[in-house]
Design a protein around this motif. Structure first.
Motif, mmCIF file in Angstrom:
data_model
loop_
_atom_site.group_PDB
_atom_site.id
_atom_site.type_symbol
_atom_site.label_atom_id
_atom_site.label_comp_id
_atom_site.label_asym_id
_atom_site.label_seq_id
_atom_site.Cartn_x
_atom_site.Cartn_y
_atom_site.Cartn_z
ATOM 1 N N PRO A 42 0.825 -1.215 0.000
ATOM 2 C CA PRO A 42 0.000 0.000 0.000
ATOM 3 C C PRO A 42 0.857 1.262 0.000
ATOM 4 C CG PRO A 42 -0.058 -1.073 2.145
ATOM 5 C CD PRO A 42 0.706 -1.975 1.240
ATOM 6 N N LEU A 43 0.306 2.309 -0.600
ATOM 7 C CA LEU A 43 0.975 3.614 -0.592
ATOM 8 C C LEU A 43 0.780 4.273 0.768
ATOM 9 C CD1 LEU A 43 0.004 5.222 -4.020
ATOM 10 C CD2 LEU A 43 2.264 4.536 -3.281
ATOM 11 N N SER A 44 1.651 5.191 1.112
ATOM 12 C CA SER A 44 1.488 5.931 2.359
ATOM 13 C C SER A 44 0.518 7.099 2.194
ATOM 14 C CB SER A 44 2.848 6.448 2.831
ATOM 15 O OG SER A 44 3.400 7.306 1.852
ATOM 16 N N ALA A 45 -0.041 7.269 1.015
ATOM 17 C CA ALA A 45 -1.014 8.326 0.736
ATOM 18 C C ALA A 45 -2.191 7.704 0.007
ATOM 19 C CB ALA A 45 -0.376 9.415 -0.123
ATOM 20 N N PRO A 46 -3.375 8.325 0.087
ATOM 21 C CA PRO A 46 -4.508 7.800 -0.676
ATOM 22 C C PRO A 46 -4.267 7.942 -2.186
ATOM 23 C CG PRO A 46 -5.075 9.890 0.345
ATOM 24 C CD PRO A 46 -3.722 9.511 0.856
ATOM 25 N N LEU A 47 -4.922 7.100 -2.960
ATOM 26 C CA LEU A 47 -4.756 7.170 -4.417
ATOM 27 C C LEU A 47 -5.393 8.445 -4.979
ATOM 28 C CD1 LEU A 47 -5.377 3.451 -5.429
ATOM 29 C CD2 LEU A 47 -3.206 4.633 -5.093
ATOM 30 N N ASP A 48 -6.480 8.882 -4.380
ATOM 31 C CA ASP A 48 -7.153 10.102 -4.819
ATOM 32 C C ASP A 48 -6.707 11.249 -3.907
ATOM 33 O OD1 ASP A 48 -8.811 11.990 -5.920
ATOM 34 O OD2 ASP A 48 -10.651 11.188 -5.039
ATOM 35 N N VAL A 49 -5.928 12.190 -4.439
ATOM 36 C CA VAL A 49 -5.394 13.277 -3.618
ATOM 37 C C VAL A 49 -6.058 14.624 -3.925
ATOM 38 C CG1 VAL A 49 -3.164 12.238 -3.106
ATOM 39 C CG2 VAL A 49 -3.469 13.521 -5.224
ATOM 40 N N THR A 108 -9.191 18.772 4.055
ATOM 41 C CA THR A 108 -8.770 17.384 4.025
ATOM 42 C C THR A 108 -7.421 17.233 4.712
ATOM 43 O OG1 THR A 108 -7.670 17.711 1.921
ATOM 44 C CG2 THR A 108 -9.928 16.948 1.840
ATOM 45 N N ASP A 109 -7.180 16.056 5.240
ATOM 46 C CA ASP A 109 -5.880 15.705 5.809
ATOM 47 C C ASP A 109 -5.337 14.526 5.025
ATOM 48 O OD1 ASP A 109 -5.862 17.598 7.807
ATOM 49 O OD2 ASP A 109 -6.859 16.313 9.269
ATOM 50 N N ASN A 110 -4.148 14.655 4.532
ATOM 51 C CA ASN A 110 -3.475 13.553 3.838
ATOM 52 C C ASN A 110 -2.337 13.062 4.715
ATOM 53 O OD1 ASN A 110 -5.141 13.600 1.698
ATOM 54 N ND2 ASN A 110 -3.732 14.645 0.325
#
Length: 181
Positions: free
Chosen positions: A141-148, A179-181
């Protein structure tokens, strides 16, 4: 062409016109365009085939507040659109750059009342990247969401109710969306 010499039956010559100060006065009045700044033909609307120019409406209150009136409210609106590039929108260890666009509308409404008052100030923005981030090739998994994509909104509505000469009630409603990423 020279004038014929005076002869029998010719009218008596008239003296040249003189101003009260004794100066010789011009016999032809000055032109109506003599002391005006010349306009280019495109501005004057004298080019053949050019549609006629519409005259601008004279402003009723040239030194008044900037904005539009709707009833007793002064309303100001704006929309700002920007574009750019973010080299690492997900803030990942292995950067994935994406092009971005930002749409940021604003709305301000202020009452123009003698008593009481309402002010609504609403501002928002949406930052879109057009496509999501790519997942890792090994399936981790990425450390960030796929939709930024990032929406953002800040708004407040203030109100004042004048109960009497010395008493008034005030209220405020606020909303912050982010939003918080």
């Amino acid at each position: 062409k020279p004038k014929p010499p005076p002869g029998p039956g010719s009218p008596a010559p008239t003296p040249p016109p003189v101003t009260p100060t004794g100066d010789l006065r011009l016999s032809i009045p000055p032109s109506t365009t003599a002391n005006k700044t010349p306009l280019p033909p495109a501005m004057a609307g004298t080019i053949v085939g050019q549609p006629p120019r519409k005259r601008l409406k004279i402003d009723d209150d040239p030194f008044g507040a900037v904005g539009d009136y709707a009833g007793s409210f002064l309303i100001k609106t704006a929309v700002e659109v920007m574009g750019g590039y973010d080299s690492n929108p997900g803030r990942l260890n292995s950067p994935q750059g994406r092009g971005l666009y930002v749409v940021a509308p604003e709305f301000l409404a202020v009452s123009d009342w003698e008593r009481h008052a309402i002010v609504a100030d609403l501002r928002g923005s949406f930052t879109g990247y057009g496509s999501g981030l790519s997942p890792n090739a090994d399936g981790t998994p990425l450390s960030a969401p796929l939709d930024v994509d990032r929406p953002s909104f800040t708004g407040h509505i203030d109100g004042r109710l004048d109960v009497s000469r010395d008493t008034h009630l005030t209220a405020q409603a606020r909303l912050l969306v982010s939003t918080d990423n």
